[in-house]
Each structure stands twice: as structure tokens, then as C-alpha cells.
Motif scaffolding. Sequence first.
Motif, PDB file in Angstrom:
ATOM      1  N   SER A  11       0.854  -1.183   0.000  1.00 29.71           N
ATOM      2  CA  SER A  11       0.000   0.000   0.000  1.00 29.71           C
ATOM      3  C   SER A  11       0.886   1.227   0.000  1.00 29.71           C
ATOM      4  O   SER A  11       2.123   1.137  -0.001  1.00 29.71           O
ATOM      5  CB  SER A  11      -0.908   0.007   1.235  1.00 29.71           C
ATOM      6  N   LEU A  12       0.258   2.389   0.018  1.00 23.99           N
ATOM      7  CA  LEU A  12       1.012   3.636   0.039  1.00 23.99           C
ATOM      8  C   LEU A  12       1.864   3.765   1.297  1.00 23.99           C
ATOM      9  O   LEU A  12       2.890   4.446   1.307  1.00 23.99           O
ATOM     10  CB  LEU A  12       0.056   4.824  -0.069  1.00 23.99           C
ATOM     11  N   SER A  13       1.445   3.081   2.363  1.00 28.97           N
ATOM     12  CA  SER A  13       2.192   3.160   3.618  1.00 28.97           C
ATOM     13  C   SER A  13       3.351   2.172   3.676  1.00 28.97           C
ATOM     14  O   SER A  13       4.126   2.174   4.627  1.00 28.97           O
ATOM     15  CB  SER A  13       1.252   2.911   4.799  1.00 28.97           C
TER      16      SER A  13
END
Length: 263
Positions: free
Chosen positions: A176-178
Amino acid sequence: MPKFQLNRRRFLTTATLSASTLALSGCDAFDFLADRDNGVRNVLEGANDLTYRVQRLLAGRESLAQEFTEADIRQPQRPNGITAPDDSVYKSLQSGDFADWRLEVTGLVEKPLSLTRQQLMNMPSRTQITRHDCVEGWSCIAKWTGVPMALVLDAAAVKPNARYVVFHCLDTIERSLSGEVKYYGSIDLVDARHPQTILAYGMNGMPLPVENGAPLRVRVERQLGYKMPKYIHKIELVDGFGAMGLGKGGYWEDRGYDWYGGI
């Protein structure tokens, strides 16, 4: 007892996850269960605690999962979850036939370990023919060879305040973006020291295949398949799950699965 096992699997499959529509190590649906305030999740967590206590009471600490004969192995072991990790670290280790891979044993231990696959293979081994029961509803019988986890724990000298064994894996289960999330899971020391709990490096008389978790996976024969992480590279002894994911003891447990996946 068979009726009890069947009813539990039906509950896990239909009431908890409808796992036949799911992917990866178990499944990726029912994301709403990640919501800590979700009522369904709260009910399931309460049921899990009751199931854990009842099964431990009925089965006991040392009861064995059924073992089979060579004649019962009628098909290749069906892989579950990720079957070909595309992580750069894993692929690099695989390209060298895992010569540079190490199993780290850390956390609440007196003697942290860093073991090669050959060192594990030089330890006393156990071979067992058992049935893998998946939360998706399928089963498969295979022969597993590995070192009893109790021997590794003894070599590391587990501290008295340790309660759980956490498995850290090399395969990325989520991006994910994280950032990336590597697969993780846990069992308690009762199951970790069970005589059938092994760190498996062999399957059906051959080295453990990549799709089944090479170079090392755990076999916890009294629990469902999602409790047996693959691609292990670190074992950590802990006294709780507060610093681990969402605090429920495993990747899928953080998303609504039972922490105790007993069968």
C-alpha cells in the motif's frame, strides 16, 4: 470428535470468512472485520476465546493430530497462499539456493540464535505424515520432515516471561502507500513445544518446494493451515502482541480470523 471438527471448520469457512472466494494465505475479503469497533468482530473474538479454552480442555496439551501412512499420500501437497514470493530479498536468497538464509531466534531468549538451513538439518529431526486442513475447506495429506521447534527453543533458552512465538516471514502479503507488510503469525508456547510442531525443511522425501514455503515453514498439526506460516526467517519470543500489527497475533487475525485455529 470428528463431528466437532467438522462443525468448527464449517463455522470458520462460512460464518467467519466464506473463504472459498478468498486469496493469498487464507483470504482477503471481509475487510470490515479489521474495524476494532465492528460488532461481528467482537462476537467472533469472544467465540474464539471460548473455543480455545474448550478445545484445550477436551484435547489436552499433548494430544496428537492423526498421522497417516505413505499409502494415504494420493496427490501432491496443494500449496496455500503465496506460492512464488517476488520480494527482492527472497529472490536473492532463492537464487543462491538459500545458502545465505538464516533463521534468527530473538526476543525473550537468553541465547539469540542465527542458524543456517544445514545447521537445522543437522539437529535431530522428526518426520510425520499428517493432513493439512485449510480454512478454505480443502485438505491434503503429505509427509513433512523438520526439526522439532522445542529443540530450537531449548537451544535459545527461552526466558520465563515469554508466552508466545511470533513468526516473521519473507513474503509480502500486502502493499500500500504506507509500505509493504510481510506475513506474520504466532502460536503460544504450548503448541510451540508440542511434539508434532516442527520447523519443516522437507516434504514428501524432497527439499521443501518454494510454493510450499522454502526454505522453512512451521507445521502446527493441531491447527488450520493459516497458523503455519511459510518463508520463515525469524522467530521472536514475546510476552504479548501489543507491538505486532493490530495486536491480535497475526496478519489474518488482525483481519478477523480466530487467533486459535484449532481443529
